[in-house]
Design a protein around this motif. Structure first.
Motif, PDB file in Angstrom:
ATOM      1  N   VAL A  90       0.864  -1.176   0.000  1.00  0.00           N
ATOM      2  CA  VAL A  90       0.000   0.000   0.000  1.00  0.00           C
ATOM      3  C   VAL A  90       0.902   1.227   0.000  1.00  0.00           C
ATOM      4  O   VAL A  90       1.778   1.353   0.866  1.00  0.00           O
ATOM      5  CB  VAL A  90      -0.926   0.039   1.237  1.00  0.00           C
ATOM      6  CG1 VAL A  90      -1.786   1.303   1.224  1.00  0.00           C
ATOM      7  CG2 VAL A  90      -1.815  -1.198   1.278  1.00  0.00           C
ATOM      8  N   GLN A  92       1.626   5.583  -0.426  1.00  0.00           N
ATOM      9  CA  GLN A  92       1.073   6.890  -0.097  1.00  0.00           C
ATOM     10  C   GLN A  92       0.283   7.477  -1.266  1.00  0.00           C
ATOM     11  O   GLN A  92      -0.741   8.130  -1.069  1.00  0.00           O
ATOM     12  CB  GLN A  92       2.211   7.842   0.294  1.00  0.00           C
ATOM     13  CG  GLN A  92       1.781   9.264   0.601  1.00  0.00           C
ATOM     14  CD  GLN A  92       2.956  10.128   1.040  1.00  0.00           C
ATOM     15  OE1 GLN A  92       4.067   9.626   1.251  1.00  0.00           O
ATOM     16  NE2 GLN A  92       2.718  11.412   1.185  1.00  0.00           N
ATOM     17  N   ASP A  93       0.740   7.250  -2.494  1.00  0.00           N
ATOM     18  CA  ASP A  93       0.128   7.859  -3.676  1.00  0.00           C
ATOM     19  C   ASP A  93      -0.839   6.925  -4.398  1.00  0.00           C
ATOM     20  O   ASP A  93      -1.169   7.156  -5.560  1.00  0.00           O
ATOM     21  CB  ASP A  93       1.224   8.324  -4.642  1.00  0.00           C
ATOM     22  CG  ASP A  93       2.075   9.432  -4.045  1.00  0.00           C
ATOM     23  OD1 ASP A  93       1.513  10.286  -3.344  1.00  0.00           O
ATOM     24  OD2 ASP A  93       3.300   9.433  -4.265  1.00  0.00           O
ATOM     25  N   PHE A  94      -1.286   5.861  -3.716  1.00  0.00           N
ATOM     26  CA  PHE A  94      -2.330   4.948  -4.177  1.00  0.00           C
ATOM     27  C   PHE A  94      -1.895   4.079  -5.366  1.00  0.00           C
ATOM     28  O   PHE A  94      -2.117   2.876  -5.355  1.00  0.00           O
ATOM     29  CB  PHE A  94      -3.627   5.694  -4.544  1.00  0.00           C
ATOM     30  CG  PHE A  94      -4.015   6.795  -3.591  1.00  0.00           C
ATOM     31  CD1 PHE A  94      -3.888   6.627  -2.211  1.00  0.00           C
ATOM     32  CD2 PHE A  94      -4.511   8.004  -4.065  1.00  0.00           C
ATOM     33  CE1 PHE A  94      -4.253   7.645  -1.328  1.00  0.00           C
ATOM     34  CE2 PHE A  94      -4.887   9.016  -3.202  1.00  0.00           C
ATOM     35  CZ  PHE A  94      -4.746   8.837  -1.836  1.00  0.00           C
ATOM     36  N   GLN A 147      -9.882   6.075  -2.696  1.00  0.00           N
ATOM     37  CA  GLN A 147      -8.803   5.501  -3.497  1.00  0.00           C
ATOM     38  C   GLN A 147      -7.854   4.688  -2.628  1.00  0.00           C
ATOM     39  O   GLN A 147      -7.388   3.618  -3.031  1.00  0.00           O
ATOM     40  CB  GLN A 147      -8.040   6.621  -4.212  1.00  0.00           C
ATOM     41  CG  GLN A 147      -8.823   7.292  -5.317  1.00  0.00           C
ATOM     42  CD  GLN A 147      -7.999   8.327  -6.049  1.00  0.00           C
ATOM     43  OE1 GLN A 147      -6.959   8.022  -6.623  1.00  0.00           O
ATOM     44  NE2 GLN A 147      -8.469   9.572  -6.015  1.00  0.00           N
ATOM     45  N   GLN A 148      -7.570   5.184  -1.412  1.00  0.00           N
ATOM     46  CA  GLN A 148      -6.685   4.435  -0.527  1.00  0.00           C
ATOM     47  C   GLN A 148      -7.327   3.132  -0.081  1.00  0.00           C
ATOM     48  O   GLN A 148      -6.657   2.109   0.062  1.00  0.00           O
ATOM     49  CB  GLN A 148      -6.280   5.279   0.684  1.00  0.00           C
ATOM     50  CG  GLN A 148      -5.191   4.675   1.553  1.00  0.00           C
ATOM     51  CD  GLN A 148      -3.877   4.465   0.825  1.00  0.00           C
ATOM     52  OE1 GLN A 148      -3.786   3.695  -0.134  1.00  0.00           O
ATOM     53  NE2 GLN A 148      -2.838   5.134   1.281  1.00  0.00           N
ATOM     54  N   ARG A 149      -8.645   3.123   0.097  1.00  0.00           N
ATOM     55  CA  ARG A 149      -9.337   1.879   0.434  1.00  0.00           C
ATOM     56  C   ARG A 149      -9.243   0.875  -0.718  1.00  0.00           C
ATOM     57  O   ARG A 149      -9.095  -0.328  -0.481  1.00  0.00           O
ATOM     58  CB  ARG A 149     -10.810   2.156   0.745  1.00  0.00           C
ATOM     59  CG  ARG A 149     -11.032   2.908   2.043  1.00  0.00           C
ATOM     60  CD  ARG A 149     -12.504   2.923   2.379  1.00  0.00           C
ATOM     61  NE  ARG A 149     -12.863   4.069   3.196  1.00  0.00           N
ATOM     62  CZ  ARG A 149     -14.078   4.274   3.681  1.00  0.00           C
ATOM     63  NH1 ARG A 149     -15.047   3.418   3.425  1.00  0.00           N
ATOM     64  NH2 ARG A 149     -14.342   5.332   4.409  1.00  0.00           N
ATOM     65  N   ALA A 151      -6.770   0.729  -2.745  1.00  0.00           N
ATOM     66  CA  ALA A 151      -5.378   0.262  -2.686  1.00  0.00           C
ATOM     67  C   ALA A 151      -5.196  -0.791  -1.598  1.00  0.00           C
ATOM     68  O   ALA A 151      -4.456  -1.765  -1.777  1.00  0.00           O
ATOM     69  CB  ALA A 151      -4.443   1.451  -2.453  1.00  0.00           C
ATOM     70  N   PRO A 168       0.731   5.250   4.631  1.00  0.00           N
ATOM     71  CA  PRO A 168      -0.617   4.986   4.096  1.00  0.00           C
ATOM     72  C   PRO A 168      -1.614   6.111   4.350  1.00  0.00           C
ATOM     73  O   PRO A 168      -2.647   6.168   3.684  1.00  0.00           O
ATOM     74  CB  PRO A 168      -1.036   3.704   4.824  1.00  0.00           C
ATOM     75  CG  PRO A 168      -0.249   3.721   6.097  1.00  0.00           C
ATOM     76  CD  PRO A 168       1.072   4.327   5.734  1.00  0.00           C
ATOM     77  N   THR A 169      -1.333   6.997   5.302  1.00  0.00           N
ATOM     78  CA  THR A 169      -2.239   8.118   5.575  1.00  0.00           C
ATOM     79  C   THR A 169      -1.629   9.453   5.174  1.00  0.00           C
ATOM     80  O   THR A 169      -2.179  10.506   5.470  1.00  0.00           O
ATOM     81  CB  THR A 169      -2.608   8.159   7.071  1.00  0.00           C
ATOM     82  OG1 THR A 169      -1.402   8.332   7.848  1.00  0.00           O
ATOM     83  CG2 THR A 169      -3.288   6.873   7.513  1.00  0.00           C
ATOM     84  N   LEU A 172      -3.813  11.995   3.212  1.00  0.00           N
ATOM     85  CA  LEU A 172      -5.198  12.047   3.664  1.00  0.00           C
ATOM     86  C   LEU A 172      -5.340  13.005   4.839  1.00  0.00           C
ATOM     87  O   LEU A 172      -4.405  13.204   5.616  1.00  0.00           O
ATOM     88  CB  LEU A 172      -5.655  10.643   4.095  1.00  0.00           C
ATOM     89  CG  LEU A 172      -5.465   9.515   3.073  1.00  0.00           C
ATOM     90  CD1 LEU A 172      -5.842   8.189   3.696  1.00  0.00           C
ATOM     91  CD2 LEU A 172      -6.280   9.781   1.815  1.00  0.00           C
ATOM     92  N   ILE A 180      -8.924   4.893   7.539  1.00  0.00           N
ATOM     93  CA  ILE A 180      -8.031   3.905   6.916  1.00  0.00           C
ATOM     94  C   ILE A 180      -7.357   3.046   7.980  1.00  0.00           C
ATOM     95  O   ILE A 180      -7.242   1.815   7.833  1.00  0.00           O
ATOM     96  CB  ILE A 180      -6.989   4.610   6.031  1.00  0.00           C
ATOM     97  CG1 ILE A 180      -7.660   5.280   4.823  1.00  0.00           C
ATOM     98  CG2 ILE A 180      -5.904   3.622   5.570  1.00  0.00           C
ATOM     99  CD1 ILE A 180      -8.363   4.322   3.889  1.00  0.00           C
TER     100      ILE A 180
END
Length: 225
Positions: A90, A92-94, A147-149, A151, A168-169, A172, A180
């Motif tokens: 995962v 940072q930038d998806f 988008q992160q979800r 990913a 990962p955050t 956001l 997340i």
């Protein structure tokens, strides 16, 4: 038994005429169902350590064990196969593909294995992260948190033993980042994966099982809250 272990790992890089020692005898391990957060200042060796855990780089000295197997001297093809089947990432930038829908992005890591149909699992993972109504949306139709979800769901499609999260955050806002982290906490238990995250986000420490502080390539502290 630890699913991933670094044993006295040293990593040196050549920078011009100078040799840089990014890791200096690092010992590390993570178990299934455990979230480990790696913190430290910029240039401390966090990313290098994550690359070792993710089999993206190999040590100059020391050993890497995956499921009690020494994979230090594996060939690049062997390491690629281990990453494909056992490690989820995962970022940072998806890193979602803009022309694919959410469910297609989640399926992507499994598409070259034609013997397995992962569509149903992709749908189920998206539902579990709260995106059951966004299956056919492309990334530009999703918020940053959504988008992160996607990913996160993608990282779990091949049922990995380890999930590696690089900030990962980081892109956001605080509330979305908290959502997340709650998803990751729930998924580590449901999927029984080891999560190793590199972060500068202090709120992540409220969700971690173990915090590892690294400074100048040396682990200075390992703490359980």
């Amino acid at each position: 038994m630890s699913v991933i272990e670094l044993e006295d790992v040293i990593k040196r890089y050549q920078s011009g005429v100078e040799t840089v020692e990014a890791l200096k005898g690092v010992d590390f391990s993570a178990d299934r169902g455990e979230m480990v957060t790696v913190i430290g200042p910029s240039g401390s060796g966090k990313s290098t350590m994550l690359n070792m855990i993710g089999l993206l780089d190999t040590p100059t000295e020391g050993h890497v064990h995956l499921d009690a197997r020494d994979v230090t001297d594996f060939s690049e093809d062997e390491l690629t196969e281990e990453r494909r089947t056992g490690i989820g990432f995962v970022f940072q930038d998806f890193h979602l593909l803009p022309m694919l829908t959410a469910v297609e992005n989640v399926e992507l890591p499994s598409m070259w294995n034609t013997s397995v149909d992962r569509h149903d699992r992709a749908v189920e993972l998206l539902r579990r992260v709260g995106l059951g109504d966004r299956l056919d949306h492309t990334p530009d139709q999703l918020s940053g948190g959504q988008q992160q979800r996607v990913a996160v769901a993608r990282s779990l499609i091949n049922e990995p033993d380890i999930l590696l999260a690089d900030e990962p955050t980081g892109n956001l806002d605080q509330d979305t980042g908290q959502t997340i982290l709650e998803e990751l906490t729930r998924l580590k238990e449901d999927e029984n994966v080891a999560i190793v995250a590199v972060t500068h986000d202090d709120q992540m420490l409220d969700y971690t099982d173990t915090t590892v502080r690294i400074v100048d390539g040396v682990i200075q502290e390992v703490a359980q809250p």
